[in-house]
Design an enzyme around this catalytic site. Sequence first.
Site, PDB file in Angstrom:
ATOM      1  N   THR A 395       0.913  -1.137   0.000  1.00  0.00           N
ATOM      2  CA  THR A 395       0.000   0.000   0.000  1.00  0.00           C
ATOM      3  C   THR A 395       0.947   1.179   0.000  1.00  0.00           C
ATOM      4  O   THR A 395       2.161   0.972   0.036  1.00  0.00           O
ATOM      5  CB  THR A 395      -0.883  -0.029   1.268  1.00  0.00           C
ATOM      6  OG1 THR A 395      -1.795  -1.107   1.172  1.00  0.00           O
ATOM      7  CG2 THR A 395      -1.674   1.251   1.510  1.00  0.00           C
ATOM      8  N   THR A 413      -4.262   2.351  -1.831  1.00  0.00           N
ATOM      9  CA  THR A 413      -3.868   0.954  -1.987  1.00  0.00           C
ATOM     10  C   THR A 413      -4.582   0.259  -3.137  1.00  0.00           C
ATOM     11  O   THR A 413      -5.679   0.651  -3.540  1.00  0.00           O
ATOM     12  CB  THR A 413      -4.169   0.179  -0.676  1.00  0.00           C
ATOM     13  OG1 THR A 413      -3.560  -1.106  -0.737  1.00  0.00           O
ATOM     14  CG2 THR A 413      -5.653   0.006  -0.444  1.00  0.00           C
ATOM     15  N   GLU A 434      -9.250  -5.569  -3.419  1.00  0.00           N
ATOM     16  CA  GLU A 434      -9.711  -5.093  -2.108  1.00  0.00           C
ATOM     17  C   GLU A 434     -10.834  -5.949  -1.528  1.00  0.00           C
ATOM     18  O   GLU A 434     -11.103  -5.879  -0.325  1.00  0.00           O
ATOM     19  CB  GLU A 434     -10.188  -3.644  -2.235  1.00  0.00           C
ATOM     20  CG  GLU A 434      -9.838  -2.773  -1.053  1.00  0.00           C
ATOM     21  CD  GLU A 434      -8.367  -2.442  -0.991  1.00  0.00           C
ATOM     22  OE1 GLU A 434      -7.760  -2.710   0.054  1.00  0.00           O
ATOM     23  OE2 GLU A 434      -7.822  -1.937  -1.979  1.00  0.00           O
ATOM     24  N   SER A 466     -11.177  -1.367   6.538  1.00  0.00           N
ATOM     25  CA  SER A 466      -9.767  -1.095   6.231  1.00  0.00           C
ATOM     26  C   SER A 466      -8.991  -0.838   7.510  1.00  0.00           C
ATOM     27  O   SER A 466      -9.563  -0.538   8.562  1.00  0.00           O
ATOM     28  CB  SER A 466      -9.689   0.148   5.345  1.00  0.00           C
ATOM     29  OG  SER A 466      -8.339   0.541   5.143  1.00  0.00           O
ATOM     30  N   SER A 467      -7.678  -0.947   7.399  1.00  0.00           N
ATOM     31  CA  SER A 467      -6.800  -0.535   8.505  1.00  0.00           C
ATOM     32  C   SER A 467      -6.042   0.746   8.180  1.00  0.00           C
ATOM     33  O   SER A 467      -5.235   1.217   9.000  1.00  0.00           O
ATOM     34  CB  SER A 467      -5.772  -1.635   8.809  1.00  0.00           C
ATOM     35  OG  SER A 467      -6.420  -2.827   9.180  1.00  0.00           O
ATOM     36  N   GLY A 488       0.893  -1.461   5.254  1.00  0.00           N
ATOM     37  CA  GLY A 488       1.195  -2.598   6.124  1.00  0.00           C
ATOM     38  C   GLY A 488      -0.011  -3.377   6.613  1.00  0.00           C
ATOM     39  O   GLY A 488       0.092  -4.089   7.605  1.00  0.00           O
ATOM     40  N   GLY A 489      -1.162  -3.261   5.925  1.00  0.00           N
ATOM     41  CA  GLY A 489      -2.330  -4.007   6.394  1.00  0.00           C
ATOM     42  C   GLY A 489      -2.609  -3.634   7.846  1.00  0.00           C
ATOM     43  O   GLY A 489      -2.488  -2.460   8.219  1.00  0.00           O
TER      44      GLY A 489
HETATM   45  O1  DON Z   1      -7.224  -1.297   3.641  1.00  0.00           O
HETATM   46  C1  DON Z   1      -6.491  -2.096   4.202  1.00  0.00           C
HETATM   47  O2  DON Z   1      -6.430  -2.216   5.410  1.00  0.00           O
HETATM   48  C2  DON Z   1      -5.590  -2.964   3.359  1.00  0.00           C
HETATM   49  N1  DON Z   1      -6.149  -3.151   2.064  1.00  0.00           N
HETATM   50  C3  DON Z   1      -4.250  -2.338   3.308  1.00  0.00           C
HETATM   51  C4  DON Z   1      -3.275  -3.232   2.633  1.00  0.00           C
HETATM   52  C5  DON Z   1      -1.891  -2.864   2.894  1.00  0.00           C
HETATM   53  O3  DON Z   1      -1.581  -1.975   3.635  1.00  0.00           O
HETATM   54  C6  DON Z   1      -0.899  -3.657   2.219  1.00  0.00           C
HETATM   55  N2  DON Z   1       0.389  -3.129   2.448  1.00  0.00           N
HETATM   56  N3  DON Z   1       1.329  -3.045   2.914  1.00  0.00           N
END
Ligand code: DON
Length: 585
Positions: A395, A413, A434, A466-467, A488-489
């Site tokens: 992301t 992202t 997503e 989402s995070s 970072g999810g």
């Molecule tokens: O929205 C979210 O929480 C996830 N789709 C974010 C994904 C993400 O940060 C991947 N990356 N490092």
Amino acid sequence: MPRALPPHPTMLAWLTALALATVSSSAASSVEAADPPAHEAPTSMVVAAEPFAAAAGELMLERGGNAIDAAVATGFTLAVTYPVAGNLGGGGFMVAQIRDSEGIQRRFALDFRETAPAAATADLYVRARAEGLLDASTFGALSAGVPGSVAGLLEALRRYGTLPREVVLGPAISLAQSGFPMTRRTAEFLRTPSIREQLERDPGSKALFYPDGEPIAEGANFRQPDLAKTLMGIAEFGPDAFYRGEIAALTVLAMKRGGGIITLADLENYRPVMRLPMIFPFAGHSIITMPPPSSGGVCLKQILTMLERHPLAELGHNSSAALHLMVEAMRRSFADRNAFLGDPDFVTLPLDRLLDAKYLAAQSASINPALATPSDALPGGSLPSVQAPLEKEETTHYSVVDAHGNAVSVTTTLNGAFGSKTLVVGAGYLLNNEMDDFAAEPGKANLYGLIQGDANAVAPGKRPLSSMTPTIITDGNGNVRAVLGTPGGPTIITNVLQVILNLLVFGLEPQAAVNAPKVHHQHLPDRVQVEKEIPADVREGLERRGHAVAERSWIGDFQLIYVDPITGVRKGATDPRGGGAALGH
Ligand code: DON
């Protein structure tokens, strides 16, 4: 009046000079090295995960644009220069504090998260699995939500920008048309076997990224003529160029070819949503951050409120005693997140209860400083515990502060690296994956090991939880002190948390706050994930308190701007874990 931008190719030369000027500083540091000072500038600053994108924003600021102009230019440029995560075919969130054209201060949270197509149902991916499609929520056209980025960025520009659309999209168009030297990071991703295997299964991605059967190498000129055409259409005609007409038809064609379900009507109906940001006090400052459908704001407020009652500073930065308390607060908050949060336009979220002062005081009091609470003993802990498949996550975040003190914080992202790996042929852009952020299959961990509840079930038009946590910190007078965020999810939330604590509680310098090793806990799986720089004695301290500790790859790619309270100097700290740049004047 802002002056006009120089025509291409002069602009390309400018961008290249700006971008190259940053490379030595961003590539020279590492997490282990002594922390260098942040990049300083008196007036304005852009920090992004890739130098050309930072240069595009900086160019807008140098030409008299404001922080919104700069952020939108950076966002569109990332779609060209950082296809791992920058995007037209994904979504994101923007949190901003700006003065509008009448001098009125606005604080807003713009939600341009993707939506589930109208034909999506709660059992979409369960049925897909039954039909033998094992990765339908993560790979291919069916994993894509309706893209939000183009509508979102243009909405911000329309409301609060000062430069014309053609100017703001100028850098992105030039870079797509003429090409730019392929970056080290994207080249590395293209060589990664699991990513390569998936990209090569998609004919459009294969042709773009592996033109002669080999990945485009670092430094090779990377041109994207189809993407340039798409961007020119957007510059000329606005969102309709993307959500209606030829490009929309190409998107639907990609759906037909790849077994996806996004229709022309889904594209036409997509709307970004202006929301009130979450704002709460912490350590004499205000935290301005993202409300649902991000879980970031809710979790940050919960965790910081729980921690306020504990003497973190006395225990010491990254001491096992302090990390234990932080992990226990993270664990409690993620139990709530995973069970109760989802799209506020579709489900009633018990925010009153989750953010209630008495509840959080009780949660805080339930933390035993000497002993970990097993996740199974906490609400939400009845969900099955599984091993998280720790995917390579991608992301991207960018932060802007302009000469007037306006601040814009954007996290955007495609979800996984290169999203669904589906390139819309003829339009040159990648679609997100997503849909995997929903609780796609009951009881099953998603890409990030998150196991989530019914509140986050798939429904037509709904936004997946989402995070992403784009955040701004202001002081007691409402002046911007910091603009921050990261990919970072789920680690986004805990990483933003740790940088806030590093700045406001532990008193670290901005670059040190970013560079410091990080930890993460998300309730399930029940283990503390630590970066390898967390020392052995600290890990032992956590284990002594009953934690399972697991080392993991780098956490995040942080992009921070800190504004010095006395001098007003903007300090840009890009993460040595990535390949970003801080640029200002
Ligand atoms: O929205 C979210 O929480 C996830 N789709 C974010 C994904 C993400 O940060 C991947 N990356 N490092």
